[in-house]
Write a protein that holds these residues in place. Sequence first.
Motif, PDB file in Angstrom:
ATOM      1  N   GLY A 121     132.189  70.725  53.545  1.00 44.55           N
ATOM      2  CA  GLY A 121     133.488  70.883  52.918  1.00 44.55           C
ATOM      3  C   GLY A 121     134.568  70.197  53.738  1.00 44.55           C
ATOM      4  O   GLY A 121     134.351  69.800  54.883  1.00 44.55           O
ATOM      5  N   THR A 122     135.738  70.065  53.155  1.00 48.23           N
ATOM      6  CA  THR A 122     136.868  69.390  53.795  1.00 48.23           C
ATOM      7  C   THR A 122     138.056  70.350  53.863  1.00 48.23           C
ATOM      8  O   THR A 122     138.335  71.054  52.885  1.00 48.23           O
ATOM      9  CB  THR A 122     137.273  68.135  53.003  1.00 48.23           C
ATOM     10  OG1 THR A 122     136.165  67.240  52.943  1.00 48.23           O
ATOM     11  CG2 THR A 122     138.458  67.421  53.657  1.00 48.23           C
ATOM     12  N   LEU A 123     138.737  70.388  54.988  1.00 47.78           N
ATOM     13  CA  LEU A 123     139.950  71.185  55.117  1.00 47.78           C
ATOM     14  C   LEU A 123     141.171  70.305  54.886  1.00 47.78           C
ATOM     15  O   LEU A 123     141.263  69.200  55.435  1.00 47.78           O
ATOM     16  CB  LEU A 123     140.051  71.800  56.513  1.00 47.78           C
ATOM     17  CG  LEU A 123     141.375  72.542  56.793  1.00 47.78           C
ATOM     18  CD1 LEU A 123     141.410  73.863  56.041  1.00 47.78           C
ATOM     19  CD2 LEU A 123     141.593  72.764  58.271  1.00 47.78           C
ATOM     20  N   ILE A 124     142.099  70.795  54.071  1.00 55.52           N
ATOM     21  CA  ILE A 124     143.383  70.123  53.868  1.00 55.52           C
ATOM     22  C   ILE A 124     144.480  71.127  54.205  1.00 55.52           C
ATOM     23  O   ILE A 124     144.548  72.206  53.615  1.00 55.52           O
ATOM     24  CB  ILE A 124     143.549  69.638  52.418  1.00 55.52           C
ATOM     25  CG1 ILE A 124     142.385  68.730  52.017  1.00 55.52           C
ATOM     26  CG2 ILE A 124     144.878  68.893  52.259  1.00 55.52           C
ATOM     27  CD1 ILE A 124     142.382  68.359  50.542  1.00 55.52           C
ATOM     28  N   SER A 153     128.712  70.710  47.517  1.00 56.44           N
ATOM     29  CA  SER A 153     130.026  70.093  47.684  1.00 56.44           C
ATOM     30  C   SER A 153     129.878  68.774  48.424  1.00 56.44           C
ATOM     31  O   SER A 153     128.887  68.521  49.081  1.00 56.44           O
ATOM     32  CB  SER A 153     130.960  71.022  48.463  1.00 56.44           C
ATOM     33  OG  SER A 153     130.390  71.355  49.707  1.00 56.44           O
ATOM     34  N   VAL A 154     130.873  67.930  48.294  1.00 55.97           N
ATOM     35  CA  VAL A 154     130.835  66.609  48.911  1.00 55.97           C
ATOM     36  C   VAL A 154     132.085  66.431  49.751  1.00 55.97           C
ATOM     37  O   VAL A 154     133.174  66.811  49.339  1.00 55.97           O
ATOM     38  CB  VAL A 154     130.767  65.509  47.822  1.00 55.97           C
ATOM     39  CG1 VAL A 154     130.730  64.130  48.465  1.00 55.97           C
ATOM     40  CG2 VAL A 154     129.553  65.711  46.922  1.00 55.97           C
ATOM     41  N   ALA A 162     136.723  70.786  48.735  1.00 52.72           N
ATOM     42  CA  ALA A 162     137.715  70.959  49.794  1.00 52.72           C
ATOM     43  C   ALA A 162     138.444  72.284  49.621  1.00 52.72           C
ATOM     44  O   ALA A 162     138.531  72.836  48.519  1.00 52.72           O
ATOM     45  CB  ALA A 162     138.718  69.806  49.789  1.00 52.72           C
ATOM     46  N   ILE A 163     138.966  72.771  50.741  1.00 54.07           N
ATOM     47  CA  ILE A 163     139.826  73.950  50.757  1.00 54.07           C
ATOM     48  C   ILE A 163     141.202  73.511  51.224  1.00 54.07           C
ATOM     49  O   ILE A 163     141.346  72.922  52.302  1.00 54.07           O
ATOM     50  CB  ILE A 163     139.288  75.030  51.714  1.00 54.07           C
ATOM     51  CG1 ILE A 163     137.884  75.471  51.307  1.00 54.07           C
ATOM     52  CG2 ILE A 163     140.249  76.217  51.764  1.00 54.07           C
ATOM     53  CD1 ILE A 163     137.778  76.099  49.935  1.00 54.07           C
ATOM     54  N   MET A 164     142.203  73.781  50.390  1.00 61.30           N
ATOM     55  CA  MET A 164     143.579  73.500  50.778  1.00 61.30           C
ATOM     56  C   MET A 164     144.180  74.809  51.288  1.00 61.30           C
ATOM     57  O   MET A 164     144.386  75.745  50.532  1.00 61.30           O
ATOM     58  CB  MET A 164     144.390  72.966  49.602  1.00 61.30           C
ATOM     59  CG  MET A 164     145.830  72.638  49.961  1.00 61.30           C
ATOM     60  SD  MET A 164     146.790  71.976  48.556  1.00 61.30           S
ATOM     61  CE  MET A 164     146.041  70.354  48.364  1.00 61.30           C
ATOM     62  N   LEU A 165     144.442  74.862  52.590  1.00 61.31           N
ATOM     63  CA  LEU A 165     145.010  76.062  53.198  1.00 61.31           C
ATOM     64  C   LEU A 165     146.531  75.971  53.176  1.00 61.31           C
ATOM     65  O   LEU A 165     147.112  75.054  53.761  1.00 61.31           O
ATOM     66  CB  LEU A 165     144.525  76.222  54.639  1.00 61.31           C
ATOM     67  CG  LEU A 165     143.195  76.944  54.865  1.00 61.31           C
ATOM     68  CD1 LEU A 165     142.987  77.166  56.358  1.00 61.31           C
ATOM     69  CD2 LEU A 165     143.125  78.265  54.122  1.00 61.31           C
ATOM     70  N   ASP A 166     147.146  76.918  52.537  1.00 67.29           N
ATOM     71  CA  ASP A 166     148.604  77.007  52.486  1.00 67.29           C
ATOM     72  C   ASP A 166     149.005  78.330  53.146  1.00 67.29           C
ATOM     73  O   ASP A 166     148.168  79.199  53.383  1.00 67.29           O
ATOM     74  CB  ASP A 166     149.081  76.971  51.039  1.00 67.29           C
ATOM     75  CG  ASP A 166     150.459  76.363  50.881  1.00 67.29           C
ATOM     76  OD1 ASP A 166     151.277  76.538  51.817  1.00 67.29           O
ATOM     77  OD2 ASP A 166     150.727  75.735  49.848  1.00 67.29           O
ATOM     78  N   SER A 211     136.870  80.909  51.961  1.00 70.62           N
ATOM     79  CA  SER A 211     136.747  79.449  51.967  1.00 70.62           C
ATOM     80  C   SER A 211     135.292  79.021  51.834  1.00 70.62           C
ATOM     81  O   SER A 211     134.957  78.117  51.047  1.00 70.62           O
ATOM     82  CB  SER A 211     137.352  78.880  53.251  1.00 70.62           C
ATOM     83  OG  SER A 211     138.726  79.182  53.360  1.00 70.62           O
ATOM     84  N   LEU A 212     134.420  79.655  52.596  1.00 68.84           N
ATOM     85  CA  LEU A 212     133.003  79.328  52.527  1.00 68.84           C
ATOM     86  C   LEU A 212     132.422  79.680  51.162  1.00 68.84           C
ATOM     87  O   LEU A 212     131.571  78.955  50.632  1.00 68.84           O
ATOM     88  CB  LEU A 212     132.236  80.055  53.622  1.00 68.84           C
ATOM     89  CG  LEU A 212     132.469  79.552  55.050  1.00 68.84           C
ATOM     90  CD1 LEU A 212     131.714  80.422  56.048  1.00 68.84           C
ATOM     91  CD2 LEU A 212     132.046  78.103  55.197  1.00 68.84           C
ATOM     92  N   GLU A 213     132.874  80.776  50.580  1.00 70.71           N
ATOM     93  CA  GLU A 213     132.391  81.169  49.259  1.00 70.71           C
ATOM     94  C   GLU A 213     132.743  80.107  48.220  1.00 70.71           C
ATOM     95  O   GLU A 213     131.931  79.779  47.343  1.00 70.71           O
ATOM     96  CB  GLU A 213     132.986  82.520  48.872  1.00 70.71           C
ATOM     97  CG  GLU A 213     132.341  83.156  47.659  1.00 70.71           C
ATOM     98  CD  GLU A 213     132.835  84.575  47.402  1.00 70.71           C
ATOM     99  OE1 GLU A 213     131.998  85.441  47.106  1.00 70.71           O
ATOM    100  OE2 GLU A 213     134.059  84.810  47.517  1.00 70.71           O
ATOM    101  N   CYS A 214     133.937  79.553  48.318  1.00 69.78           N
ATOM    102  CA  CYS A 214     134.359  78.511  47.372  1.00 69.78           C
ATOM    103  C   CYS A 214     133.570  77.221  47.576  1.00 69.78           C
ATOM    104  O   CYS A 214     133.199  76.550  46.607  1.00 69.78           O
ATOM    105  CB  CYS A 214     135.859  78.240  47.519  1.00 69.78           C
ATOM    106  SG  CYS A 214     136.917  79.561  46.903  1.00 69.78           S
ATOM    107  N   VAL A 215     133.317  76.865  48.822  1.00 69.12           N
ATOM    108  CA  VAL A 215     132.535  75.660  49.102  1.00 69.12           C
ATOM    109  C   VAL A 215     131.111  75.821  48.572  1.00 69.12           C
ATOM    110  O   VAL A 215     130.537  74.901  47.982  1.00 69.12           O
ATOM    111  CB  VAL A 215     132.536  75.347  50.613  1.00 69.12           C
ATOM    112  CG1 VAL A 215     131.507  74.277  50.954  1.00 69.12           C
ATOM    113  CG2 VAL A 215     133.925  74.890  51.054  1.00 69.12           C
TER     114      VAL A 215
END
Length: 415
Positions: A289-292, A89-90, A243-247, A233-237
Amino acid sequence: MAKGQKKIKRYRRIYGGRSTLSKVMGIVLTVVILAGIACLGWVLYEPVSQFLSGTMKVPENTLPSSEPGDASQLAESLPEQPQTDSQQSVTLNLSQVRGVYLPLTALQNTEQLSQTLSDLKRQDINCILVDAKNAQGQVLYQSANQTVAEVAAQAAGAVDMEQITALAKENGMTVIARIYAFRDPLSSLILKKAAVKYQDTEMLWLDNSKENGGKSWLSPYSEVAQMYIADLSLECVRAGCSAIMLDGVQFPAGYSLELAGYGAQTKSRQQVLSDFVQDMEELLKENNGTLIYASSAQAMLGMETSSYDSGGLYYPIENFCPDVRPAILASGVRPESLTMADPAGQPYDTVKAVLLQLKASGADKSFLPMLQAYTDASSSLEYTAVQIEEQIRALEESGITGYILYNEQGNYPLS
């Protein structure tokens, strides 16, 4: 450690676990036992004495690097599984994102997805937003997480996330995975210790009556709930998401909120949410990874206090996805900047007014707004490529260049 491997820093506020001091004590006790077997107990007299008297000193090189008392100290370091070049990931620059949301149905057929991505690329789209865990608690990608299996959260037709990110990369695109956090009526039914309760009982609290479809929620205070979200989240990265968009990072909304119980706690509700998103941001950064943080524009402006989703722009994190879709802003409580009678009918004016208010409240934040790319049933205006362009122009004039277009069906009337 093999070249290319990284360490996952597991932060105490999310993962719990033993402290550094307790680990050192455990090592000393093990040494004492082994030494006793070897009849060398006399050599260990001093450390055992220190341990029993409580005066043991921790070696300096075992102390965490963060400030004393900071709850984001490392609890443990675990080796991450190696990633291939196609999975790396970037870190995402929000200002460069020109993204669209794609639903699960648009991801399930590889050939169809490849064509969709090719078409979007020609329209200058360089990012796709996909759901990893939805607001119903379903995990929409093929997960190896043990908790997903325990709570039967795997959705029928779940997709291969690595395949999705690989196809996106072939088209010069990045992938953002959206994860709903504590709004999770599925896992909260099984992980009952991690769920919100009726006051101090063992009964699950519901946001409405059963007859009216009331749902349970995960408790933001629960380390088990926080760990579950962090692990996904880590599994997706690792699967290549940038990035992970947390809602759904909030306390419950609904009826009988005064009956919702969380046990005895030392932190305020606002503080536990703030701590969680800070830890998640740091954890993802350590793994490229990036958190949004995603929420409504109203919540980010402090207008939805009942669910404590009011920290918004005051959380000490970098990236935010405010929902500025005119049809959404037209309903419910409105930001003070919305003075027009028909916000949904004036997409340019609506988006610009709200974004200027958001930027005034969070001048140091990076924004990736969610824009409307569909015609709402209650709207007096049909949304075509023209209305999408008007919203984008409002962004640019507000000093924002990144965006996510949202259409539930994944159909975009781009020019």
